[in-house]
Scaffold this motif. Structure first.
Motif, short mmCIF file in Angstrom:
data_model
loop_
_atom_site.label_atom_id
_atom_site.label_comp_id
_atom_site.label_asym_id
_atom_site.label_seq_id
_atom_site.Cartn_x
_atom_site.Cartn_y
_atom_site.Cartn_z
N ALA A 115 13.42 2.98 -8.52
CA ALA A 115 12.59 3.64 -9.54
C ALA A 115 11.11 3.47 -9.22
O ALA A 115 10.30 4.37 -9.46
N SER A 116 10.75 2.31 -8.70
CA SER A 116 9.37 2.06 -8.28
C SER A 116 9.38 0.89 -7.30
O SER A 116 10.33 0.10 -7.27
N VAL A 117 8.34 0.82 -6.49
CA VAL A 117 8.21 -0.27 -5.51
C VAL A 117 6.83 -0.91 -5.67
O VAL A 117 5.82 -0.21 -5.71
N HIS A 118 6.81 -2.23 -5.77
CA HIS A 118 5.56 -2.97 -5.94
C HIS A 118 5.50 -4.09 -4.91
O HIS A 118 6.52 -4.77 -4.67
N GLY A 119 4.35 -4.28 -4.30
CA GLY A 119 4.18 -5.38 -3.38
C GLY A 119 3.81 -6.64 -4.15
O GLY A 119 3.00 -6.58 -5.09
N VAL A 120 4.40 -7.76 -3.77
CA VAL A 120 4.08 -9.06 -4.39
C VAL A 120 3.73 -10.00 -3.24
O VAL A 120 4.61 -10.37 -2.45
N VAL A 121 2.46 -10.35 -3.13
CA VAL A 121 2.02 -11.17 -2.00
C VAL A 121 1.12 -12.30 -2.47
O VAL A 121 0.46 -12.20 -3.50
N LEU A 122 1.10 -13.36 -1.70
CA LEU A 122 0.18 -14.45 -2.02
C LEU A 122 -1.25 -14.00 -1.78
O LEU A 122 -2.11 -14.20 -2.63
N ALA A 123 -1.50 -13.41 -0.62
CA ALA A 123 -2.88 -13.16 -0.23
C ALA A 123 -3.07 -11.74 0.30
O ALA A 123 -2.20 -11.19 0.98
N ARG A 124 -4.23 -11.17 -0.03
CA ARG A 124 -4.62 -9.85 0.46
C ARG A 124 -5.75 -10.06 1.44
O ARG A 124 -6.79 -10.65 1.10
N THR A 125 -5.59 -9.58 2.67
CA THR A 125 -6.67 -9.68 3.65
C THR A 125 -7.81 -8.77 3.20
O THR A 125 -7.60 -7.57 3.01
N PRO A 126 -9.02 -9.31 3.02
CA PRO A 126 -10.10 -8.52 2.43
C PRO A 126 -10.50 -7.30 3.24
O PRO A 126 -10.62 -6.21 2.71
N LEU A 127 -10.72 -7.46 4.54
CA LEU A 127 -11.15 -6.34 5.35
C LEU A 127 -10.22 -6.18 6.52
O LEU A 127 -10.00 -7.11 7.28
N SER A 128 -9.67 -4.98 6.68
CA SER A 128 -8.75 -4.73 7.78
C SER A 128 -9.53 -4.33 9.02
O SER A 128 -10.56 -3.66 8.91
N SER A 129 -9.01 -4.72 10.17
CA SER A 129 -9.68 -4.34 11.42
C SER A 129 -9.10 -3.03 11.91
O SER A 129 -8.05 -2.62 11.49
#
Ligand SMILES: [Zn+2]
Ligand SMILES: [Zn+2]
Length: 244
Positions: free
Chosen positions: A230-244
């Motif tokens: 029905a829906s998909v959500h990401g659950v993560v400890l950390a988000r990398t601020p800036l992607s290379s």
């Protein structure tokens, strides 16, 4: 040293019943969880500051756009991340993964609990936790899958079932040094969904330790959506601020 899943669970349950030390400042805390001050200093990176992308939790750029979602439109609905992948939270991630301290999973996953309790209230119907599988090489080196440890702790705390319905089709090199383009190419067709997966009408929370470009989450979200989630959500400890 690699420990069996059963032994890790047993040890985790024992450790949660005795006092321990905050993994950052070493003050005495219940069950070795982070003290209130360290919780705040770690999570402030995510909760304070400029506006975030509603889908992937990246800080929006000066034009109010999300660099990652502009590049690759998200298949998932949202991401819950406890903190930005920067000091001091990054120290905990390194201890957990490179230091092979699987018992830190409880202290780290606990940072997500209040946010996920809020998310659950907005999602009527069944929810399932699905950890992103680790590569065979990483499993051999570390002895455990960080995403799996986090998902199992969240499952116990939130009373939401956890199911290993994803598998990896092939091994690739580590993503750590890959650029954005290379990363998207690497994850394409990397993951598969087990035939036994029963996801129709369910809200799926895909659990991982760090979200960098969203390429892994996007790849598995496509599979889960195709399977009727029905829906998909990401659950993560950390988000990398800036992607290379
Ligand atoms: Zn502390
Ligand atoms: Zn975004």
């Amino acid at each position: 040293m690699a420990h069996s899943l059963r032994w890790r669970d047993l040890r985790q349950q024992i450790m949660l019943r005795i006092p321990g030390n905050c993994p950052l400042c070493l003050t005495r805390t219940a069950a070795g969880l982070l003290c209130n001050g360290c919780c705040q200093s770690v999570c402030d990176s995510m909760l304070l500051g400029r506006a975030r992308c509603a889908a992937c939790a990246l800080l929006l750029n000066s034009q109010g756009k999300c660099a990652d979602c502009l590049y690759n439109a998200p298949v998932f609905q949202s991401v819950v991340a406890a903190f930005d992948y920067q000091f001091p939270g990054s120290v905990l991630i390194l201890q957990f993964k490179q230091g092979k301290r699987y018992l830190l999973a409880a202290a780290l996953a606990e940072l997500l609990v209040p946010r996920l309790q809020d998310l659950k209230l907005t999602l009527p119907g069944a929810t399932i936790l699905v950890p992103v599988p680790a590569s065979r090489l990483a499993l051999q080196q570390r002895g455990f899958n960080p995403a799996g440890e986090i998902a199992r702790h969240l499952s116990r705390r939130l009373h939401i079932p956890c199911s290993n319905v994803l598998f990896r089709r092939k091994e690739t090199g580590p993503q750590k040094w890959a650029g954005r383009q290379q990363r998207y190419q690497q994850v394409r067709r990397l993951y598969g969904l087990k035939q036994s997966a029963a996801l129709s009408g369910k809200h799926v929370w895909v659990v991982d330790d760090v979200l960098t470009t969203g390429s892994t989450l996007n790849a598995v979200s496509y599979l889960l959506t195709q399977a009727g989630a029905a829906s998909v959500h990401g659950v993560v400890l950390a988000r990398t601020p800036l992607s290379s």
